[in-house]
Design an enzyme around this catalytic site. Sequence first.
Site, PDB file in Angstrom:
ATOM      1  N   GLU B 263       7.375  11.712 -26.107  1.00 52.98           N
ATOM      2  CA  GLU B 263       7.608  12.978 -26.812  1.00 52.98           C
ATOM      3  C   GLU B 263       6.491  13.972 -26.501  1.00 52.98           C
ATOM      4  O   GLU B 263       6.714  15.183 -26.447  1.00 52.98           O
ATOM      5  CB  GLU B 263       7.730  12.756 -28.321  1.00 52.98           C
ATOM      6  CG  GLU B 263       8.838  11.786 -28.757  1.00 52.98           C
ATOM      7  CD  GLU B 263      10.218  12.139 -28.228  1.00 52.98           C
ATOM      8  OE1 GLU B 263      10.450  13.318 -27.901  1.00 52.98           O
ATOM      9  OE2 GLU B 263      11.064  11.223 -28.105  1.00 52.98           O
ATOM     10  N   GLU B 292      13.517  16.314 -19.488  1.00 56.67           N
ATOM     11  CA  GLU B 292      13.355  14.856 -19.553  1.00 56.67           C
ATOM     12  C   GLU B 292      12.393  14.373 -18.457  1.00 56.67           C
ATOM     13  O   GLU B 292      11.707  13.372 -18.633  1.00 56.67           O
ATOM     14  CB  GLU B 292      14.734  14.192 -19.410  1.00 56.67           C
ATOM     15  CG  GLU B 292      14.785  12.718 -19.774  1.00 56.67           C
ATOM     16  CD  GLU B 292      14.596  12.419 -21.266  1.00 56.67           C
ATOM     17  OE1 GLU B 292      14.745  13.343 -22.092  1.00 56.67           O
ATOM     18  OE2 GLU B 292      14.261  11.268 -21.590  1.00 56.67           O
TER      19      GLU B 292
END
Lengths: 493, 493
Positions: B263, B292
């Site tokens: 994250e 991503e």
Amino acid sequence: MDAYLELTPRLAELSQLGSVMGILNWDQEVVMPKGAVSARGGQMATLTSLYHQRATDPRLGALLAECQSQEKNLDAWQKANVREAKRTYDRLVKIPADLEIALAELEVRGHEVWVQARLGANFKKFQPILDEYLSLLKQRAQAIDAHQHPYDVLIEDYEPGMNIKKIEALFLPLKDFLIPFLNQLLSRKNSKLTKVPGGPVAQSVQKELGLLILQQMGFDFERGRLDTSVHPFCGGAGPSDVRITTRYQDDHFVSALMGVIHEGGHALYEQGRNEKFYGQPVSEAVSMGLHESQSLLWEKQVGQGVNFWEFLSPKLKTLIPHALKGAEVKDLYHFVNQVKPSLIRVDADEVTYPFHIMIRFEIERDLLGGKILVKELSEIFNQKMQNYLGITPPNDREGVLQDVHWSGGTFGYFPSYTLGAMYAAQFFATAKKQIPNLLTEISKGNLKILRQWLKEKIHQQGSLYLADELCIQVTGEALNSKYFMNYLSEKYS
Amino acid sequence: MDAYLELTPRLAELSQLGSVMGILNWDQEVVMPKGAVSARGGQMATLTSLYHQRATDPRLGALLAECQSQEKNLDAWQKANVREAKRTYDRLVKIPADLEIALAELEVRGHEVWVQARLGANFKKFQPILDEYLSLLKQRAQAIDAHQHPYDVLIEDYEPGMNIKKIEALFLPLKDFLIPFLNQLLSRKNSKLTKVPGGPVAQSVQKELGLLILQQMGFDFERGRLDTSVHPFCGGAGPSDVRITTRYQDDHFVSALMGVIHEGGHALYEQGRNEKFYGQPVSEAVSMGLHESQSLLWEKQVGQGVNFWEFLSPKLKTLIPHALKGAEVKDLYHFVNQVKPSLIRVDADEVTYPFHIMIRFEIERDLLGGKILVKELSEIFNQKMQNYLGITPPNDREGVLQDVHWSGGTFGYFPSYTLGAMYAAQFFATAKKQIPNLLTEISKGNLKILRQWLKEKIHQQGSLYLADELCIQVTGEALNSKYFMNYLSEKYS
């Protein structure tokens, strides 16, 4: 009735936008990273502008007018709902958009300048902001109702139905009572304790204590939270999401505890609102003074009462034994109820507090009435402090600059604090009559019995009645200062 | 250019509303009281509807068209800004309002049914929801572009410029490589460690470790936070308020740590966006796969690399000495990089993970292409698991019902995960060439050097280039699977 059916989703939408802003406010005070201040300002400005667009939509006005013209088809709750929504709408549409924008802009700038002026204890720095506010607020009052005293118009924002005359009629007997009463109290010797006894109490223990008392009061943790912030408040997103905050001082656990009980009183109001009308104005408190009555009832009438301390004492002995070291519970009770003129309003005891309010009320009234000038304010404030409380602030930081209200253009709110204290005394006197053995129940920690009574009599009623009517419904009498004076007499004599 | 000057505040307003929803989402996952779920649903619905109104405002369309017709007056960033805004606008206005409402309604219902179906491991229960989604999503795709394969249209939501053909071209060589490669790895004996050594690690210590690593990565705590939630995510309100979450298991500190790094990779992207264009689409990531790529680059290429563990080892020895008991850092490194076919996608290692994606990609493609039916899905899913990974899910909970995506109507997102892994490998290979001694620097914990490179090359570029172009700009080549395959070969051989 079609108009009413089209109206309520629009009002619910406004309420939802208000709830969203409530969450953003909570977030900003409790968890937001510092670097997000400016972006958050933009988000709030966008929401405020969308809210304003929706709240002044002509279609909303047409629906309200239609509902009111066909009032006979509405029940009492629906009528009150339309009345409240229309009052807000009628005020909003009268205010020119550029005036609202100028006030919003001044709010941001005003707060910054106030912080700096207060830091430097320099009222002169803040003076131009106040001058700008006065000019804009007078225009605002004029736009809403040119025939009324501008201060009366502003007071209506917080206390519908109130005005200078009525407030003076309520404050005058209180002033006449309090001046000799205070002198009499000061001539007696004070509580032996001048600071909280024992060592420091860890924040986690203080929080545990706060949670315990909230539980006892009937606060519903499935629909609320307790957190920490610099300035304690009760906020969140309506009845199912009521968020209160407090602040902790290691060497003064009573302060955080009383803060929790105060905000808890506001929270119980919110959680106790009428579920059938969630999202509609009629489920909300009819005035700020009434909302404040709930926090003050819990903080002062209950939390600072001797019966509550009887209940609290064994809990304290278990949770924080060292904090009671060398002190009887009776001593702590007296310490909590110490009366002493002091400089800062938010730290004042309940006997001297009304003087702080009267000073601000008189100043606001005379500023908006054009009887005094902003540049005289520092001097006038200090003079009034000397007249009412016998002390003169040594500087503007502890004097005229101490409160945040004026930096945000909030003029007309201060009276609500003392109106709240009067309501609280009047409501609690009634509760004692109507609830068998209320004080004994409080000694046992059975606080929910009071919560239930308040919920039925006040929280659930929302804005069904105007404040005057509600007070008569609950207590059999219009609001008056008698109960508050009796309460102080009995407690401190 | 007047149209552009009128356009950008409108785009900023949409971004601000998006940020507000970001805060409400974070709030719901991290702090919201349980009892507020339904009220929060109403608040989000109101915001979504206001957002949609503003995002499909014909005036916005007119401004975009005017800007595009006078493109010669705009610089490259402004052109890209108009391109991105127009792509979103053109898609949105094509979708009938009632279809959007039906999908939003199905999202709420679908999630509930999925939770129940998953609990009972009963795909049949979820089947009608999937049938409804397919019908609505096909209509949606048809409305946007009736000439394309409906799955291609959906993929565009997440990966502009991508389609089935391009994804197949990227996945095919990877599949051909991975099947024998996995067999080869499985024939070797596995890491000695099958669980994290040592005793449990308190959540507070795990959080301290996470904060330390985030600091090292260059995460700016003035503009972000780390919290706990059931499902880890990176959210918040844009570059100045980036909020990541993780979850803690006492007996598996590595899991939370890798979650924080993952994250954190997303967060660095957000915090690294081009300040000059905050609030404008051009400052946002051009595709989900690119976003991503940043989380996977940090988690896999860095966090699961041997150099990072060299840096981590002394920290671990200080912070959680007992967790290393009996284990060399080398063992821990091997443990973290264990390869083993497993049932659950989110727990899969980086070698077997692409198979989970290929399975979902093929199913989504064939469902929307009408080649398979919803009622066959449980069987098809299990068959594909057997074919690709040699294991058959014992029930639907660990099989076709495991992922949340389809319950919210998210079809077309899955490929982004593996595209992200490919981008990550290609970017990191380039970084190693361009940053002197990158691996040595990582061993010393000097991670900010990599962060700075990523910021300049990728985060700051936002949507200035399309994904294809950006990849060529950064690496000199179009996206391909070669780097990812080389990376796996080198690491695991």
